[in-house]
Design a protein around this motif. Structure first.
Motif, mmCIF file in Angstrom:
data_model
loop_
_atom_site.group_PDB
_atom_site.id
_atom_site.type_symbol
_atom_site.label_atom_id
_atom_site.label_comp_id
_atom_site.label_asym_id
_atom_site.label_seq_id
_atom_site.Cartn_x
_atom_site.Cartn_y
_atom_site.Cartn_z
ATOM 1 N N LEU A 282 0.939 6.999 4.600
ATOM 2 C CA LEU A 282 1.741 6.573 5.613
ATOM 3 C C LEU A 282 3.074 5.638 5.381
ATOM 4 C CD1 LEU A 282 -1.067 4.845 7.922
ATOM 5 C CD2 LEU A 282 0.531 6.901 8.479
ATOM 6 N N GLY A 283 3.269 5.612 3.856
ATOM 7 C CA GLY A 283 4.244 4.943 3.340
ATOM 8 C C GLY A 283 4.115 3.311 3.398
ATOM 9 N N LEU A 284 2.770 3.099 3.341
ATOM 10 C CA LEU A 284 2.530 1.493 3.663
ATOM 11 C C LEU A 284 1.904 0.817 2.021
ATOM 12 C CD1 LEU A 284 0.832 1.504 7.169
ATOM 13 C CD2 LEU A 284 3.214 0.536 6.479
ATOM 14 N N SER A 285 2.571 1.659 1.193
ATOM 15 C CA SER A 285 1.873 1.087 -0.285
ATOM 16 C C SER A 285 3.246 1.116 -1.130
ATOM 17 C CB SER A 285 0.682 1.929 -0.596
ATOM 18 O OG SER A 285 0.461 1.555 -2.070
ATOM 19 N N PRO A 286 3.725 -0.018 -1.627
ATOM 20 C CA PRO A 286 2.869 -1.361 -1.290
ATOM 21 C C PRO A 286 2.987 -1.891 0.124
ATOM 22 C CG PRO A 286 4.934 -1.535 -2.213
ATOM 23 C CD PRO A 286 4.995 -0.364 -2.223
#
Length: 675
Positions: A79-83
């Motif tokens: 989802l593009g949420l790491s980091p």
């Protein structure tokens, strides 16, 4: 167990065993280009490979739980949420409050990240006892265009009902259809293909905005943080999955028409009916139902309609069946249910009743039938919509002048997922470990589907000296020789493979002629999607290119594999006695560079006008590449082998030169600036 909800689970086993069977097709397959059938069959095969993985997920609860933390890490990455973004101050502000009979509506906004404004309406009961804490619902909106009023105004009926029945309801605008309109359709329509290399999807923003919405809810004195639910339809149905799978503070989820599966999206072309906010970048090649599986064993009501073209019944039955099996592993089969309404893609009375009752059951322990779901509805009379509350009254920013000047909504795709900061090596020892680390990361998140040891392409057909090579099962490309000397050498001193990413003539390009040496044999490599393998391209919906992303691939990553397999074919053909050299121009130059990086048997490269960054228009796109490095770093990693770059000013290749210096290979680097 509330049996009135169990309308489809009992008959779904057949669909679980036969993925894609009896599929409802969204549109007819393209047949206007010579490569259409090949690429569509290839995508279908990849789909089956992904779907089959869910069988392993269902093997035992112990195995699922052992993998679950890793799945969550992968999920956030895709989802593009790491980091994970920093949880900065929300800066929540109520701009106005509307007092109505039995409920109040606050017009508010919060910043999920600095400058990323989420406009919302908060519906709450008019009277709340001092100290009382109420259950709360995050309502995530679907694709209902309401202009400057925001799409939240289209779903006001739900907020009103919930507030009248003792809930706090935060109804949030989406990024594209909110009061500050941005972009969802980056690859569907806007040609923002760098979203792929950037690892950015608008689904990630919607998920993050929802997570921060829950942060806001639990910060309120009148909200019970142990009783949080999330629901929405269509795009809001998908966002319900994104948020509930990501945030375990969500205790109950009711997605309405929000998820199909890969056989539906890809094989039956249903992806063509959806924008980019409906999809994560499936880097790790998940079966799609695994996303919903992350919600287990929390209560989940899976709602759909029997005549919904973009969420067809065959997909609904497969997903429902798999979820039931997963919940049974937990001994929680009574916490997952399915409702199928008769009709198209819309809310109807039975959907509203089922949604409200499911929320009541699991957040208020109230199983009574819903008798008043049809009050305060948004209706259509002639061509005019009738609203309980005039949409203009629900604006957070009354005028355009009220929109904050520091808003980043309209440019958030350029910053939401950070580009990697790459420190260059300073010595040969540092270079070796530096290169290994970056290459391994790229193999994992950009080329995870490509085997580490790529087998040589096999000859499928030879016609008039043109080779038809199968570079992987289901993909056949062409390679043809050029006569660059008066006579063709029996065994060349060097074989130069000219990479092609566009249709090309049989004439040797002028730019490569100065780089050819006596005894060279020049072949071209017409990678997939060119020449006789060209497929139909329509913008929108970019079916082939977007379908690859749902399967953890990109077209350009496939082209890298084509080049390596073709190079390995010639390596095998000449028994390793003839050095293989790659050449390419523009996008093909970048493809050649990645092939050289991944295949150490390639002895060198000659690149003409390679792109400077994956952010450039027309540059090749590889999933998540910019989260690891950029094109100059890849060029540098060709060291210590020979690299010639022409047509680019040397001042633009400083990083490449520094990397070659660190590798003690400056004698192998030749930079030829344009004249």
């Amino acid at each position: 167990m509330f049996t009135y909800l169990r309308s489809t689970l009992g008959m779904a086993c057949f669909f679980f065993l036969v993925p894609g069977a009896m599929g409802q097709s969204f549109s007819s397959p393209d047949r206007d280009a010579p490569g259409d059938m090949m690429i569509q069959q290839y995508l279908s095969t990849l789909t089956g490979t992904c779907v089959d993985k869910f069988t392993d997920d269902l093997s035992s609860l112990e195995k699922w739980q052992a993998q679950r933390d890793q799945y969550r890490r992968e999920y956030f990455y895709m989802l593009g949420l790491s980091p994970m973004p920093e949880r900065t101050a929300l800066q929540a502000r109520v701009t106005r409050t509307l007092v109505r009979d039995g409920y109040h509506v606050d017009m508010l906004h919060y910043q999920s990240r600095p400058g990323l404004y989420v406009t919302a309406n908060l519906y709450r009961p008019a009277e709340v006892a001092t100290g009382e804490k109420l259950p709360a619902i995050l309502y995530v909106c679907g694709h209902a265009g309401r202009g400057r009023n925001g799409n939240k105004t289209a779903y006001q009926s739900h907020g009103i009902w919930l507030a009248r029945h003792g809930y706090i309801c935060l109804m949030v605008d989406t990024l594209q259809l909110g009061e500050i309109a941005a972009i969802h359709h980056g690859t569907y329509r806007e040609q923002r293909w760098w979203w792929l290399s950037r690892g950015y999807t608008s689904a990630g923003v919607e998920c993050w905005n929802g997570i921060r919405g829950i942060d806001y809810l639990i910060s309120r004195d009148d909200v019970d943080s142990d009783r949080i639910g999330v629901t929405g339809i269509s795009g809001g149905g998908a966002a319900t999955f994104w948020v509930a799978a990501a945030d375990e503070r969500v205790k109950v989820a009711v997605p309405v028409s929000g998820m199909a599966d890969l056989p539906s999206y890809v094989n039956n072309r249903v992806i063509n009916g959806h924008c980019d906010c409906m999809f994560l970048h499936n880097t790790f090649r998940w079966p799609w139902t695994r996303i919903a599986g992350l919600i287990a064993p929390r209560p989940l009501l899976f709602v759909n309609s029997d005549n919904d073209r973009i969420f067809p019944m065959d997909a609904n039955e497969r997903v429902s069946n798999r979820l039931e099996m997963l919940y049974r592993l937990y001994g929680a089969g009574d916490r997952v249910d399915s409702v199928v309404s008769v009709g198209g893609h819309a809310y109807r009375e039975d959907i509203r009743k089922a949604t409200f009752r499911f929320l009541n059951i699991h957040l208020k322990q109230d199983a009574r039938p819903i008798l008043d779901s049809e009050k305060d509805l948004v209706t259509l009379e002639g061509r005019e919509r009738q609203h309980p509350i005039a949409p203009e009254q629900l604006r957070v920013f009354l005028t355009d002048n009220d929109i904050p000047e520091d808003e980043r909504n309209t440019t958030i795709d350029q910053t939401f997922v950070p580009i990697a900061t790459v420190s260059l090596p300073a010595s040969a020892e540092e270079y070796r470990s530096w290169k290994t680390q970056l290459r391994d990361q790229l193999r994992r998140v950009s080329f995870g589907w490509i085997p580490g040891d790529i087998r040589p392409a096999t000859v499928k057909q030879t016609r008039s000296a043109v080779l038809r090579l199968e570079t992987e099962p289901g993909i056949t490309i062409a390679s043809r020789p050029y006569l660059v000397t008066a006579t063709k050498p029996t065994q060349p001193k060097r074989l130069v493979l000219l990479v092609r990413t566009k249709d090309a003539s049989a004439v040797v390009p002028e730019w490569i002629k100065p780089h050819l040496q006596p005894g060279d044999q020049l072949y071209d490599c017409q990678t997939r999607g060119t020449g006789n393998t060209r497929w139909t391209q329509k913008n929108p919906p970019n079916y082939v290119e977007r379908s690859h992303v749902l399967l953890g691939h990109t077209v350009d990553a496939g082209r890298v594999r084509d080049v390596i397999a073709t190079a390995q074919y010639f390596e095998s053909r000449y028994k390793g006695q003839v050095p293989i050299h790659l050449a390419g121009e523009g996008a093909a130059a970048v493809i050649a560079a990645y092939a050289a990086l991944l295949d150490s048997d390639i002895k060198g490269t000659t690149l003409h006008r390679p792109h400077r960054s994956h952010m450039e228009a027309g540059a090749p796109q590889l999933l998540n590449a910019l989260r690891v490095c950029d094109i100059p770093h890849v060029l540098g990693m060709i060291a210590p082998r020979s690299l010639t770059i022409s047509g680019v000013r040397a001042s633009n290749l400083t990083e490449v030169r520094k990397i070659y210096q660190a590798a003690n290979a400056t004698d192998q680097l030749k930079l030829l600036s344009p004249k």
